[in-house]
Scaffold this active site. Structure first.
Site, short mmCIF file in Angstrom:
data_model
loop_
_atom_site.label_atom_id
_atom_site.label_comp_id
_atom_site.label_asym_id
_atom_site.label_seq_id
_atom_site.Cartn_x
_atom_site.Cartn_y
_atom_site.Cartn_z
N SER A 12 -2.11 -5.19 -2.64
CA SER A 12 -2.38 -3.73 -1.71
C SER A 12 -1.86 -4.12 -0.06
CB SER A 12 -3.86 -3.57 -1.54
OG SER A 12 -4.49 -4.65 -0.88
N THR A 65 -5.08 -2.33 2.82
CA THR A 65 -4.37 -0.85 2.40
C THR A 65 -4.18 -0.19 3.75
OG1 THR A 65 -4.95 -1.07 0.05
CG2 THR A 65 -4.39 1.13 1.22
#
Length: 159
Positions: A12, A65
Site C-alpha cells: 500500500s 496509504t
C-alpha cells in the site's frame, strides 16, 4: 498494473505513492522514486496552487496509504517522521482512526503536542469538533472508536 518497481505485487505504500504521483516506487517507500528521490504528490501540487487540502481516512492518518499522499520517507514504519512531514505540509484538515507512533526510542515525542505547535486545532470527540470547527484554520480530528484520544506505547487513536 498491480506491481511496484521490483515486485509482481505492490504494497500500500508504493501503490499510494503511485496513485498520488504517477511514479512507481519500491515497496515500503512513501513519496520517493526508486532511487530514493523526493517526488511531488498531487496533494502538494494542489496546496502550492492555493487549494485547500484535506486528508481523511478510516486508517491511522500516518499509515502507508494516507501517508502516500502527504509524506516522503524510505520506510512506511517511520511513523513519527511521516506525521512530521504531514504537519510540515500544512494541509488544512486531517482525520483518521489513529496516529501511529514509533516513539519507543523517543519518549518525548507527542503527536498531539506537535500538531498544536504546527497550528492545528486538535479535537478528540464530536462535541469538541462542533465547538472548534468554525474558528479553526487547520484541524486534526483525533477520535478513537469510543470518541476519546487514546495513548499507549505504540498508538494514539484518531478518527
Amino acid at each position: 498494473r498491480r506491481s511496484d518497481h521490483q515486485h509482481p505485487r505492490t504494497d500500500s505504500a508504493a501503490s499510494a505513492t503511485a496513485l498520488a504521483s504517477g511514479v512507481k516506487t519500491n515497496q515500503k517507500c512513501i513519496g520517493l522514486d526508486t532511487d530514493g528521490n523526493r517526488i511531488e504528490l498531487i496533494t502538494e501540487t494542489l496546496a502550492a496552487r492555493g487549494k485547500k487540502v484535506a486528508l481523511v481516512t478510516t486508517d491511522a492518518v500516518n499509515y502507508a496509504t494516507p501517508a502516500g499522499y502527504s509524506a516522503h520517507r524510505s520506510n512506511r514504519k517511520m511513523y513519527d517522521e511521516i506525521f512530521s512531514d504531514m504537519l510540515e505540509n500544512g494541509f488544512e484538515f486531517y482525520a483518521g482512526s489513529g496516529v501511529n507512533t514509533s516513539s519507543k526510542k523517543n519518549s518525548n515525542y507527542d503527536p498531539l503536542v506537535e500538531a498544536g505547535r504546527a497550528g492545528y486545532t486538535v479535537v478528540g470527540n464530536p462535541e469538541e469538533y462542533k465547538r472548534a470547527a468554525k474558528k479553526a484554520k487547520k484541524m486534526a480530528i483525533l477520535f478513537s472508536f469510543k470518541g476519546n484520544i487514546i495513548y499507549n506505547k505504540c498508538t494514539m487513536c484518531i478518527s
